[in-house]
Structures are given as C-alpha cells and as structure tokens.
Design a protein around this motif. Structure first.
Motif, PDB file in Angstrom:
ATOM      1  N   ILE A 146       0.853  -1.186   0.000  1.00  0.00           N
ATOM      2  CA  ILE A 146       0.000   0.000   0.000  1.00  0.00           C
ATOM      3  C   ILE A 146       0.889   1.238   0.000  1.00  0.00           C
ATOM      4  O   ILE A 146       1.697   1.432   0.920  1.00  0.00           O
ATOM      5  CB  ILE A 146      -0.934  -0.005   1.220  1.00  0.00           C
ATOM      6  N   ARG A 147       0.748   2.063  -1.048  1.00  0.00           N
ATOM      7  CA  ARG A 147       1.564   3.268  -1.201  1.00  0.00           C
ATOM      8  C   ARG A 147       0.687   4.491  -0.889  1.00  0.00           C
ATOM      9  O   ARG A 147      -0.019   4.984  -1.780  1.00  0.00           O
ATOM     10  CB  ARG A 147       2.126   3.359  -2.618  1.00  0.00           C
ATOM     11  N   PRO A 148       0.716   4.988   0.344  1.00  0.00           N
ATOM     12  CA  PRO A 148      -0.198   6.080   0.712  1.00  0.00           C
ATOM     13  C   PRO A 148       0.044   7.369  -0.064  1.00  0.00           C
ATOM     14  O   PRO A 148      -0.868   8.189  -0.195  1.00  0.00           O
ATOM     15  CB  PRO A 148       0.065   6.273   2.214  1.00  0.00           C
ATOM     16  N   PHE A 149       1.271   7.552  -0.582  1.00  0.00           N
ATOM     17  CA  PHE A 149       1.589   8.769  -1.332  1.00  0.00           C
ATOM     18  C   PHE A 149       1.845   8.478  -2.807  1.00  0.00           C
ATOM     19  O   PHE A 149       2.410   9.312  -3.513  1.00  0.00           O
ATOM     20  CB  PHE A 149       2.806   9.456  -0.708  1.00  0.00           C
ATOM     21  N   ALA A 150       1.481   7.275  -3.252  1.00  0.00           N
ATOM     22  CA  ALA A 150       1.683   6.850  -4.645  1.00  0.00           C
ATOM     23  C   ALA A 150       3.144   7.006  -5.060  1.00  0.00           C
ATOM     24  O   ALA A 150       3.440   7.358  -6.193  1.00  0.00           O
ATOM     25  CB  ALA A 150       0.783   7.642  -5.583  1.00  0.00           C
ATOM     26  N   GLY A 151       4.055   6.699  -4.123  1.00  0.00           N
ATOM     27  CA  GLY A 151       5.478   6.867  -4.406  1.00  0.00           C
ATOM     28  C   GLY A 151       6.294   5.644  -4.042  1.00  0.00           C
ATOM     29  O   GLY A 151       5.833   4.509  -4.140  1.00  0.00           O
ATOM     30  N   LYS A 152       7.517   5.880  -3.567  1.00  0.00           N
ATOM     31  CA  LYS A 152       8.455   4.790  -3.293  1.00  0.00           C
ATOM     32  C   LYS A 152       8.153   4.068  -1.984  1.00  0.00           C
ATOM     33  O   LYS A 152       8.383   2.869  -1.866  1.00  0.00           O
ATOM     34  CB  LYS A 152       9.883   5.350  -3.259  1.00  0.00           C
ATOM     35  N   PHE A 153       7.670   4.807  -1.010  1.00  0.00           N
ATOM     36  CA  PHE A 153       7.398   4.218   0.304  1.00  0.00           C
ATOM     37  C   PHE A 153       6.120   3.389   0.268  1.00  0.00           C
ATOM     38  O   PHE A 153       5.127   3.779  -0.349  1.00  0.00           O
ATOM     39  CB  PHE A 153       7.267   5.325   1.353  1.00  0.00           C
ATOM     40  N   HIS A 154       6.148   2.244   0.933  1.00  0.00           N
ATOM     41  CA  HIS A 154       4.929   1.428   0.999  1.00  0.00           C
ATOM     42  C   HIS A 154       4.843   0.684   2.323  1.00  0.00           C
ATOM     43  O   HIS A 154       5.857   0.369   2.962  1.00  0.00           O
ATOM     44  CB  HIS A 154       4.857   0.442  -0.170  1.00  0.00           C
ATOM     45  N   VAL A 155       3.629   0.439   2.736  1.00  0.00           N
ATOM     46  CA  VAL A 155       3.323  -0.417   3.880  1.00  0.00           C
ATOM     47  C   VAL A 155       2.838  -1.745   3.324  1.00  0.00           C
ATOM     48  O   VAL A 155       2.011  -1.779   2.414  1.00  0.00           O
ATOM     49  CB  VAL A 155       2.247   0.213   4.776  1.00  0.00           C
ATOM     50  N   THR A 156       3.368  -2.838   3.859  1.00  0.00           N
ATOM     51  CA  THR A 156       3.027  -4.162   3.346  1.00  0.00           C
ATOM     52  C   THR A 156       2.210  -4.939   4.362  1.00  0.00           C
ATOM     53  O   THR A 156       2.600  -5.059   5.524  1.00  0.00           O
ATOM     54  CB  THR A 156       4.295  -4.954   2.998  1.00  0.00           C
ATOM     55  N   LEU A 157       1.081  -5.454   3.890  1.00  0.00           N
ATOM     56  CA  LEU A 157       0.230  -6.336   4.690  1.00  0.00           C
ATOM     57  C   LEU A 157       0.022  -7.619   3.897  1.00  0.00           C
ATOM     58  O   LEU A 157      -0.106  -7.589   2.673  1.00  0.00           O
ATOM     59  CB  LEU A 157      -1.120  -5.686   4.984  1.00  0.00           C
ATOM     60  N   GLY A 158      -0.025  -8.751   4.604  1.00  0.00           N
ATOM     61  CA  GLY A 158      -0.232  -9.988   3.864  1.00  0.00           C
ATOM     62  C   GLY A 158      -0.217 -11.215   4.745  1.00  0.00           C
ATOM     63  O   GLY A 158      -0.265 -11.140   5.973  1.00  0.00           O
ATOM     64  N   MET A 159      -0.135 -12.354   4.070  1.00  0.00           N
ATOM     65  CA  MET A 159      -0.110 -13.649   4.734  1.00  0.00           C
ATOM     66  C   MET A 159       1.078 -14.453   4.212  1.00  0.00           C
ATOM     67  O   MET A 159       1.459 -14.340   3.045  1.00  0.00           O
ATOM     68  CB  MET A 159      -1.402 -14.417   4.485  1.00  0.00           C
ATOM     69  N   VAL A 160       1.642 -15.266   5.105  1.00  0.00           N
ATOM     70  CA  VAL A 160       2.787 -16.102   4.760  1.00  0.00           C
ATOM     71  C   VAL A 160       2.482 -17.538   5.153  1.00  0.00           C
ATOM     72  O   VAL A 160       1.970 -17.799   6.247  1.00  0.00           O
ATOM     73  CB  VAL A 160       4.058 -15.614   5.482  1.00  0.00           C
TER      74      VAL A 160
END
Length: 315
Positions: free
Chosen positions: A171-185
């Motif tokens: 998830i890129r809150p600023f539509a840029g390089k930084f992202h928060v990742t959520l998921g399952m493993v």
C-alpha cells in the motif's frame, strides 16, 4: 320610333348593369374561399423573386469582378481522428482496469533475505496498491558462530531450512516509493543445532554454559542439542518498504517487517541425557534451567523478524 329606340336602350343598360352586379358578387364570394392559397402563392412567388434577385446580384457582382466561374462555398475540413494521424491513445484497459498508455502494471522481482533466495510476480491495481505473490527457499548447514558471552566459551552450530510462500499487498499512501506491506505467509521452516564448549577459548579456563542465569561446567554437561519450529503454518505479516526506481522498468526494493508466528516449539536436551547436573552455585539443576530457557525463547520469538533486499522489473 324614337321612343321605341330609347326604351330598348334603357333595357340594354339595365340588363348590363344587373349582369355586372352579379359578376361582382360572384367574385367576392370566390375571393373569400381562395384568399389563403393566393396569399401563400404570393409569398412563395415573392421568395422566389427574392432568391432569383439575390442570385442575379451575386452573378452580376462576379461578372463585374472578372470571374467566369460561379461562387462555391468552401467545404468544412474536419480534424483527423487519432487513428488516422497515428496518435497513441491516452488510456488502455488491462484486466478490466484503465491505465495511461505508458503504464507498466505487471511486476517481476528477485530477492534475498532471512528466508533465503526467491522471487515472485505482482500486479499494480492502481498507483496506490500492488498485489504480489512470491516464494523464498534456503538451506544452510553447520552454520557456526561463537557466543556473545565470550567468557562462557560456547560455540553454536545450526542447520536452517526455510520454505516460505507469501501473498502481499503493498500500500503506497503517497503513490510513491514508500509502501506499507500487509499480507499472509505460509511457512515450513525448521531450525536445529547444538551448543558445545569452544576449544579455542582455553585462555579463559574451563568452558561454561549459562542457562537461566545459572552457570554450568560445560565439561560435565557435554553438547546440548536443540530444535525449533512453528506449529502455525499460516501467519500474518506486516512491514514497511522502500522501492526506488533506477529506470522506467528497473528498480530496487527493500523491506523490513515481522511475522506473528505465535510461540514456537523448542527442544533443548544434553548429549549425555543427565538433567540432574548442578550449577556451580548449587541453586538449580540443568533440567530446570533448560526448561526456563525454553520458555524465555518462546516468548521472545512470537514475532519472527523479516528483512530482505531485491530487484524488480515492470512491464
């Protein structure tokens, strides 16, 4: 005779007068019936006359200026369509979603980290969300390192096997390089190893183990074997990352995060099986100290750390 002629003249005049009166009356009645068609006809006639006059005027003007051909109105030129001029469309549809013509929504990546080497593929739903699926696998045998507590002279050897499949949303809150990742493993990782006295540590005297703050003579205990694995196979993941672009197609990706793995299953047991060995201060036994050590490990490893570095390609 004259009277006879006069009387005849009067009769003729009277007859003519009455005939004239009858004609006038007939004309008045007919005029009431045909007034509207006559007016319409007169209007059409006037229009035709006006048009003809205008045409005569244009032709007369043209002849006066010396042109031999009649005046023809110039056609209106419509602008060419994008397809006729070869101009690219500004948007395109991929998997039912709209993208700009230069978008590259598909992703392929390769990475290395705590879980070994791996890679995967992804898809950008929009500038704010990437969906990825990947795998990591690794195997390390006889990984050896010394204890941070050099005085106890302990040497560690470990065998590590990793097998991880991941499904993430970046998830890129600023539509840029930084992202928060959520998921399952989904994981099937196994760790086993041993502890033994460090032969290179003779400078410090007799090698020792420290379990649950109790000190044991390593020569009396011998090697201590252990293993660790997680009963929970599917785990939630949260992390943050940074994915700068190197070109319009290639870039780097870094990520740190953690899996909520729950408490692992840990085994610790001495080589000779003697759990009754006393510590140097005679306050506890080896068996009790190892049980306390296992519980400490379980609490500290509920969250399993993740770190990785990789390259991505967009197309």
């Amino acid at each position: 005779m004259n009277k006879y002629v006069l009387a005849c003249g009067i009769c003729l005049v009277s007859t003519a007068t009455m005939a004239e009166l009858n004609v006038n009356v007939t004309r008045q009645e007919n005029s009431q019936v045909t007034t509207a068609p006559v007016i319409a006809q007169e209007q059409n006639t006037a229009t035709n006359v006006t048009t003809a006059a205008a045409t005569d005027t244009v032709q007369t003007t043209t002849l006066e200026q010396g042109f031999s051909s009649p005046v023809v109105a110039e056609p209106v030129i419509q602008p060419a369509s994008k397809l006729e001029t070869g101009e690219e469309n500004l948007t395109k549809r991929i998997l039912g979603l709209n993208y700009t013509h230069d978008s590259k929504p598909f992703i392929a990546f390769a990475e290395a980290g705590i879980f070994g080497f791996g890679g995967g593929v992804g898809f950008s739903v929009n500038p704010y969300i990437d969906l990825t699926a990947g795998f990591n696998k690794g195997s390390w045998k006889d990984v050896e390192f010394a204890s941070f507590e050099l005085m106890d002279g302990t040497k560690y050897k470990m065998d590590i096997d990793t097998d991880v499949k991941s499904f993430y949303a970046n998830i890129r809150p600023f539509a840029g390089k930084f992202h928060v990742t959520l998921g399952m493993v989904n994981q099937d990782n196994k760790i086993k190893g041993s502890l033994e006295p460090n032969e290179d540590n003779a400078l410090f005297g007799t090698a020792e183990y420290v379990f649950d703050d109790a000190t044991f003579d390593a020569n009396k205990v011998g090697k201590v074997y252990g293993s660790l694995h997680y009963e929970k196979k599917t785990m939630p993941y949260i992390g943050i990352g940074w994915s700068p672009a190197l070109t319009s197609r290639f870039g780097l990706t870094t990520q740190i995060g953690a899996l909520y793995a729950g408490k692992p299953t840990i085994e610790l047991y001495p080589e000779n099986g003697n759990l009754a060995v006393q510590d140097k201060d005679h306050t506890t036994t080896l068996g009790a100290a190892l049980e306390a050590e296992k519980e400490s490990f379980k609490s500290n490893l509920e969250w399993f750390p993740v770190a990785k570095l990789g390259l991505w390609l967009r197309f």
